[in-house]
Design an enzyme around this catalytic site. Structure first.
Site, short mmCIF file in Angstrom:
data_model
loop_
_atom_site.label_atom_id
_atom_site.label_comp_id
_atom_site.label_asym_id
_atom_site.label_seq_id
_atom_site.Cartn_x
_atom_site.Cartn_y
_atom_site.Cartn_z
N SER A 144 79.22 34.53 14.30
CA SER A 144 77.83 34.34 14.74
C SER A 144 77.03 35.61 14.50
CB SER A 144 77.85 34.00 16.23
OG SER A 144 76.57 34.20 16.83
N TYR A 157 79.10 34.48 25.22
CA TYR A 157 79.15 34.02 23.82
C TYR A 157 79.27 35.22 22.88
CZ TYR A 157 77.58 31.35 19.69
OH TYR A 157 77.47 30.75 18.46
P1 NAP Z 1 77.77 21.97 18.33
O1 NAP Z 1 76.71 21.14 17.68
O2 NAP Z 1 77.69 22.22 19.81
O3 NAP Z 1 79.22 21.39 17.96
C1 NAP Z 1 80.34 22.03 18.49
C2 NAP Z 1 81.49 21.06 18.33
O4 NAP Z 1 82.68 21.62 18.93
C3 NAP Z 1 81.23 19.74 19.06
O5 NAP Z 1 81.73 18.65 18.34
C4 NAP Z 1 82.00 19.95 20.34
O6 NAP Z 1 82.36 18.75 20.99
C5 NAP Z 1 83.22 20.66 19.82
N1 NAP Z 1 83.98 21.27 20.92
C6 NAP Z 1 83.50 21.99 21.95
N2 NAP Z 1 84.49 22.35 22.76
C7 NAP Z 1 85.64 21.86 22.23
C8 NAP Z 1 87.02 21.89 22.61
N3 NAP Z 1 87.42 22.51 23.73
N4 NAP Z 1 87.92 21.25 21.84
C9 NAP Z 1 87.53 20.60 20.72
N5 NAP Z 1 86.24 20.52 20.29
C10 NAP Z 1 85.32 21.15 21.06
O7 NAP Z 1 77.79 23.40 17.66
P2 NAP Z 1 77.36 23.87 16.20
O8 NAP Z 1 75.96 24.37 16.24
O9 NAP Z 1 77.77 22.83 15.19
O10 NAP Z 1 78.31 25.15 16.08
C11 NAP Z 1 79.61 25.04 15.55
C12 NAP Z 1 80.17 26.44 15.56
O11 NAP Z 1 79.25 27.32 14.90
C13 NAP Z 1 80.37 27.02 16.97
O12 NAP Z 1 81.51 27.83 16.98
C14 NAP Z 1 79.11 27.88 17.16
O13 NAP Z 1 79.35 28.92 18.08
C15 NAP Z 1 78.93 28.41 15.78
N6 NAP Z 1 77.58 28.86 15.44
C16 NAP Z 1 76.51 28.02 15.59
C17 NAP Z 1 75.25 28.50 15.18
C18 NAP Z 1 74.00 27.67 15.29
O14 NAP Z 1 72.91 28.24 15.14
N7 NAP Z 1 74.10 26.36 15.52
C19 NAP Z 1 75.11 29.77 14.64
C20 NAP Z 1 76.24 30.59 14.57
C21 NAP Z 1 77.47 30.12 14.95
P3 NAP Z 1 81.43 18.30 22.23
O15 NAP Z 1 80.26 17.61 21.62
O16 NAP Z 1 82.28 17.41 23.08
O17 NAP Z 1 81.03 19.57 22.98
C1 GCO Z 2 71.38 31.71 20.85
C2 GCO Z 2 71.90 30.86 19.74
C3 GCO Z 2 72.79 31.68 18.83
C4 GCO Z 2 73.30 30.79 17.73
C5 GCO Z 2 74.17 31.54 16.79
C6 GCO Z 2 73.43 32.63 16.08
O1 GCO Z 2 71.28 31.21 21.97
O2 GCO Z 2 71.07 32.88 20.56
O3 GCO Z 2 72.60 29.75 20.24
O4 GCO Z 2 73.83 32.23 19.56
O5 GCO Z 2 74.05 29.75 18.26
O6 GCO Z 2 75.32 31.99 17.37
O7 GCO Z 2 74.29 33.12 15.07
#
Ligand code: NAP
Ligand code: GCO
Length: 263
Positions: A144, A157
């Site tokens: 992230s 986080y």
């Molecule tokens: P999301 O839409 O919240 O999807 C996360 C997925 O992980 C969901 O399907 C969730 O299921 C599943 N999950 C959560 N807890 C779990 C567990 N204990 N066992 C199995 N599955 C589980 O998140 P996203 O935005 O796609 O993010 C995916 C990854 O990218 C995460 O690691 C997040 O930290 C990272 N990330 C996101 C962003 C962003 O801007 N979106 C940026 C940087 C990094 P549920 O629906 O049941 O919770």
């Molecule tokens: C926040 C956002 C970020 C993104 C991502 C950025 O609240 O700042 O959720 O944490 O999820 O991790 O890289």
């Protein structure tokens, strides 16, 4: 271009019923991989299988809470029996709790650490032995911006994602000799359900202040789309990255390079 091919490879993407995990899985499939995914309950897995089918992908879906080591051990054994040995692990499953630190309970802090840091450890520990036997493996941890930066309300986080950066480097250090490459992808701000609260429009259609803030901090001038992460994931999952190890590839539209647009 065969070095980017994933033909014959089995990829396990955690938490990939939708969002970033789903987008990464689509890209890995397009490069030739067989897709295996898990999610936390059968309803999500069923929805995920349907979503993959709509993309022309026959994905193997399993219910598994990635924080439960016994469940993960059983999951990997079942995948090896029903699909085959995992060649590529993408630790994508993750949660966030946006709470001012001094108002956050230790229980909530631990829950975020459990999913975002302990689970990638558990998953990697479960797949590495078979990767060693097979003579190769790829592990991609979804880090992230918060692997590098802090901000208000995301202490747990950021601690987890900072730890995940170092876990990535340590797996690379400890298992590189077995031709296992462990790298990270550090997405910028991506438009998924996880960031939906940060992009909510006002009743008058005005942008959420955080939405405007991110646009001012991103040279690309836009939020990322989950599909923006597909190509970097294929690179890190393929032979094209066999000498890349312990690297966090930031896919952020330039956020980490940019001081931000002057007001
Ligand atoms: P999301 O839409 O919240 O999807 C996360 C997925 O992980 C969901 O399907 C969730 O299921 C599943 N999950 C959560 N807890 C779990 C567990 N204990 N066992 C199995 N599955 C589980 O998140 P996203 O935005 O796609 O993010 C995916 C990854 O990218 C995460 O690691 C997040 O930290 C990272 N990330 C996101 C962003 C962003 O801007 N979106 C940026 C940087 C990094 P549920 O629906 O049941 O919770
Ligand atoms: C926040 C956002 C970020 C993104 C991502 C950025 O609240 O700042 O959720 O944490 O999820 O991790 O890289």
């Amino acid at each position: 271009m065969d070095m980017f091919s994933l033909n014959g490879k089995i990829a396990l993407v955690t938490g990939a019923s939708y969002g970033i995990g789903f987008a990464i899985a689509k890209a890995l499939h397009k490069a030739g991989a067989t897709i295996v995914f898990n999610d936390i309950n059968q309803d999500l897995v069923d929805k995920g299988i349907k979503s993959y089918e709509e993309e022309g992908i026959k994905a193997f879906g399993y219910v598994c809470d990635v924080t439960d080591e016994n469940a993960v051990t059983s999951l990997i054994a079942k995948i090896e029996e029903e699909v085959g040995i995992v060649d590529i692990l993408v630790n994508n499953a993750g949660i966030i709790k946006r709470i001012p630190m001094i108002e956050m309970s230790a229980e909530d802090f631990r829950k975020v650490i459990d999913v975002d840091l302990n689970a990638p450890f558990i998953m990697a520990k479960a797949v590495i032995p078979s990767m060693i036997k097979k003579g190769h493996g790829k592990i991609i941890n979804i880090c992230s911006m918060m692997s590098e930066l802090g901000r208000e309300t995301v202490s747990a986080y950021a601690a987890a994602k900072g730890g995940l950066k170092m876990l990535t480097k340590n797996i690379a250090s400890e298992y590189g000799e077995y031709n296992i490459q462990c790298n990270g992808i550090g997405p910028g701000y991506i438009a998924t359900p996880q960031t939906a609260p940060l992009r909510e429009r006002g009743e008058d259609g005005s942008r959420h202040p955080f939405d405007s803030f991110i646009l001012s901090k991103t040279p690309a001038g836009r939020w990322g789309e989950a599909d923006d992460l597909g190509g970097p994931a294929v690179f890190l999952a393929s032979d094209a990255s066999n000498f890349v190890n312990g690297h966090i590839l930031y896919v952020d539209g330039g956020i980490l390079a940019y001081i931000g647009k002057q007001p």
